[in-house]
Design a protein around this motif. Structure first.
Motif, mmCIF file in Angstrom:
data_model
loop_
_atom_site.group_PDB
_atom_site.id
_atom_site.type_symbol
_atom_site.label_atom_id
_atom_site.label_comp_id
_atom_site.label_asym_id
_atom_site.label_seq_id
_atom_site.Cartn_x
_atom_site.Cartn_y
_atom_site.Cartn_z
ATOM 1 N N PHE A 1 4.528 2.126 3.602
ATOM 2 C CA PHE A 1 5.418 2.493 2.059
ATOM 3 C C PHE A 1 5.992 3.168 2.907
ATOM 4 C CE2 PHE A 1 0.424 2.160 2.694
ATOM 5 C CZ PHE A 1 0.136 1.881 0.844
ATOM 6 N N ALA A 2 7.280 4.002 1.891
ATOM 7 C CA ALA A 2 8.198 4.313 1.749
ATOM 8 C C ALA A 2 6.584 6.103 2.078
ATOM 9 C CB ALA A 2 8.768 5.344 0.351
ATOM 10 N N LYS A 3 8.288 6.897 2.785
ATOM 11 C CA LYS A 3 7.097 7.957 3.852
ATOM 12 C C LYS A 3 7.254 9.024 2.454
ATOM 13 C CE LYS A 3 7.148 10.674 7.932
ATOM 14 N NZ LYS A 3 6.116 10.294 7.796
ATOM 15 N N GLY A 4 6.212 9.867 1.961
ATOM 16 C CA GLY A 4 5.542 10.795 1.031
ATOM 17 C C GLY A 4 5.057 10.022 -0.420
ATOM 18 N N ASN A 5 5.091 9.264 0.140
ATOM 19 C CA ASN A 5 4.240 8.119 -1.090
ATOM 20 C C ASN A 5 3.514 7.917 -1.221
ATOM 21 O OD1 ASN A 5 4.537 7.075 -3.221
ATOM 22 N ND2 ASN A 5 5.381 4.600 -3.216
ATOM 23 N N THR A 6 2.260 9.167 -1.327
ATOM 24 C CA THR A 6 0.962 9.929 -1.073
ATOM 25 C C THR A 6 -0.197 9.618 -1.992
ATOM 26 O OG1 THR A 6 1.664 11.611 -0.006
ATOM 27 C CG2 THR A 6 -0.590 11.438 -0.367
ATOM 28 N N ALA A 7 0.411 9.010 -2.863
ATOM 29 C CA ALA A 7 -0.387 8.488 -4.702
ATOM 30 C C ALA A 7 -0.350 7.679 -4.126
ATOM 31 C CB ALA A 7 -0.333 8.847 -5.664
ATOM 32 N N LEU A 8 0.258 6.368 -4.210
ATOM 33 C CA LEU A 8 0.242 5.292 -4.212
ATOM 34 C C LEU A 8 -0.565 5.246 -2.535
ATOM 35 C CD1 LEU A 8 0.799 2.514 -5.234
ATOM 36 C CD2 LEU A 8 3.032 2.227 -3.824
ATOM 37 N N VAL A 9 -0.505 5.095 -1.765
ATOM 38 C CA VAL A 9 -0.860 5.208 -0.197
ATOM 39 C C VAL A 9 -2.380 5.364 -0.516
ATOM 40 C CG1 VAL A 9 -1.893 5.618 2.787
ATOM 41 C CG2 VAL A 9 0.747 6.004 1.276
ATOM 42 N N GLU A 10 -2.893 6.843 -1.073
ATOM 43 C CA GLU A 10 -4.067 7.103 -1.052
ATOM 44 C C GLU A 10 -4.681 5.762 -2.249
ATOM 45 O OE1 GLU A 10 -4.611 11.209 -3.211
ATOM 46 O OE2 GLU A 10 -4.080 11.578 -0.679
ATOM 47 N N ALA A 11 -4.517 4.840 -3.249
ATOM 48 C CA ALA A 11 -5.162 4.100 -4.305
ATOM 49 C C ALA A 11 -5.109 3.103 -3.151
ATOM 50 C CB ALA A 11 -3.888 4.338 -5.498
ATOM 51 N N VAL A 12 -4.357 2.610 -2.475
ATOM 52 C CA VAL A 12 -3.992 1.253 -1.466
ATOM 53 C C VAL A 12 -5.340 1.182 -1.349
ATOM 54 C CG1 VAL A 12 -3.020 0.277 -0.105
ATOM 55 C CG2 VAL A 12 -1.542 0.771 -1.934
ATOM 56 N N ASN A 13 -5.334 2.487 -0.287
ATOM 57 C CA ASN A 13 -6.190 2.550 0.731
ATOM 58 C C ASN A 13 -7.624 2.442 0.201
ATOM 59 O OD1 ASN A 13 -5.070 3.402 3.220
ATOM 60 N ND2 ASN A 13 -5.460 5.224 3.225
ATOM 61 N N GLY A 14 -8.115 3.042 -1.317
ATOM 62 C CA GLY A 14 -9.425 3.008 -2.245
ATOM 63 C C GLY A 14 -9.757 1.620 -1.954
ATOM 64 N N ALA A 15 -7.795 0.483 -2.676
ATOM 65 C CA ALA A 15 -9.099 -0.408 -2.940
ATOM 66 C C ALA A 15 -8.786 -1.385 -1.676
ATOM 67 C CB ALA A 15 -7.232 -0.676 -3.901
ATOM 68 N N LEU A 16 -8.715 -0.908 -0.995
ATOM 69 C CA LEU A 16 -8.751 -1.895 0.372
ATOM 70 C C LEU A 16 -9.876 -1.397 1.025
ATOM 71 C CD1 LEU A 16 -6.783 -3.067 2.464
ATOM 72 C CD2 LEU A 16 -6.118 -1.276 3.426
ATOM 73 N N ALA A 17 -10.630 0.183 0.568
ATOM 74 C CA ALA A 17 -11.805 0.764 1.221
ATOM 75 C C ALA A 17 -12.945 -0.752 0.636
ATOM 76 C CB ALA A 17 -12.418 1.212 1.210
#
Ligand code: ARG
Length: 227
Positions: free
Chosen positions: A193-209
């Protein structure tokens, strides 16, 4: 977490380099298929987004996400320290091994790799690690893995260092090649991801989990990688 935004509303744009079977490749109809498109498609569905895949050179697939032209880079992408300085990563969804492809009967070993001319795919961890360990004089980077393998077939290089999953496919498709038992490096694959795109990282991590937890990710890996 905070709600995320994407480059184009309603879409999840994935940059990749579709020359890396079975993680991403192009089928006979020009469709990009493989492990990463399927996992990304499942993530997009969970997030209510339409997956859009953009194929480009491997280095470009990383800069695209860093520069906010894509939402995710998914390319059998290894998490490493230098990349962590310039991009964020999801949790890991697969592992990779850098292996050494040689011609059958070759005397190349892990121990004498420093004496060889090594073919790599430009910008990959195999390329970077070999250059660090043995010097640029010993490394010939190619645009993609199959071109490096063709150079090995033509005796232009002594071996190819590349991830184990594409290595198996390239060796299966080209007689006279083999993969050494000794492994060069172990790695984790994750989504960039782009550095600092935390909201998307968290959303994707949730889906991935969820997709790891319910066995979807393993089923996709098993579909493409023979045991
Ligand atoms: N895992 C290696 C890296 O991250 C190679 C990935 C190459 N991927 C591709 N789609 N060409 O550097």
């Amino acid at each position: 977490g905070a709600s995320f935004t994407t480059v184009e509303s309603g879409k999840l744009i994935m940059s990749t380099n579709a020359a890396f079977p079975p993680y991403e490749m192009t089928d006979d109809n020009g469709q990009i298929i493989g492990i990463d498109p399927e996992i990304a498609g499942a993530i997009a569905e969970k997030l209510g987004l339409e997956l859009v895949i953009e194929d480009m050179e491997f280095d470009a697939s990383q800069t695209a996400v860093q520069q906010g032209k894509s939402d995710i880079c998914m390319a059998g992408l290894t998490v490493d320290e230098d990349r962590l300085a310039v991009m964020d990563f999801s949790n890991s969804y697969a592992t990779g091994i850098q292996v050494i492809i040689v011609k059958e009967g070759s005397d190349v070993t892990l121990d004498n790799l420093g004496d060889q001319l090594i073919g790599t795919q430009r910008g990959t961890t195999g390329d970077i690690y070999c250059t660090d360990d043995y010097g640029a004089d010993h490394v010939v980077p190619y645009d993609n893995g199959i071109t490096a393998v063709q150079a090995l077939m033509n005796d232009q290089v002594d071996c190819v260092v590349i991830d184990n999953a594409p290595a198996k496919e390239f060796v299966a498709a080209n007689a006279g090649l083999t993969i050494l038992d000794t492994e060069y490096a172990l790695e984790d694959y994750a989504i960039g991801f782009a550095k600092g795109n935390t909201a998307l990282v968290e959303a994707v991590n949730g889906a991935l989990a969820e997709l790891i937890g319910d066995g979807t990710v393993q089923a996709i890996l098993d579909k493409y990688i023979a045991a």
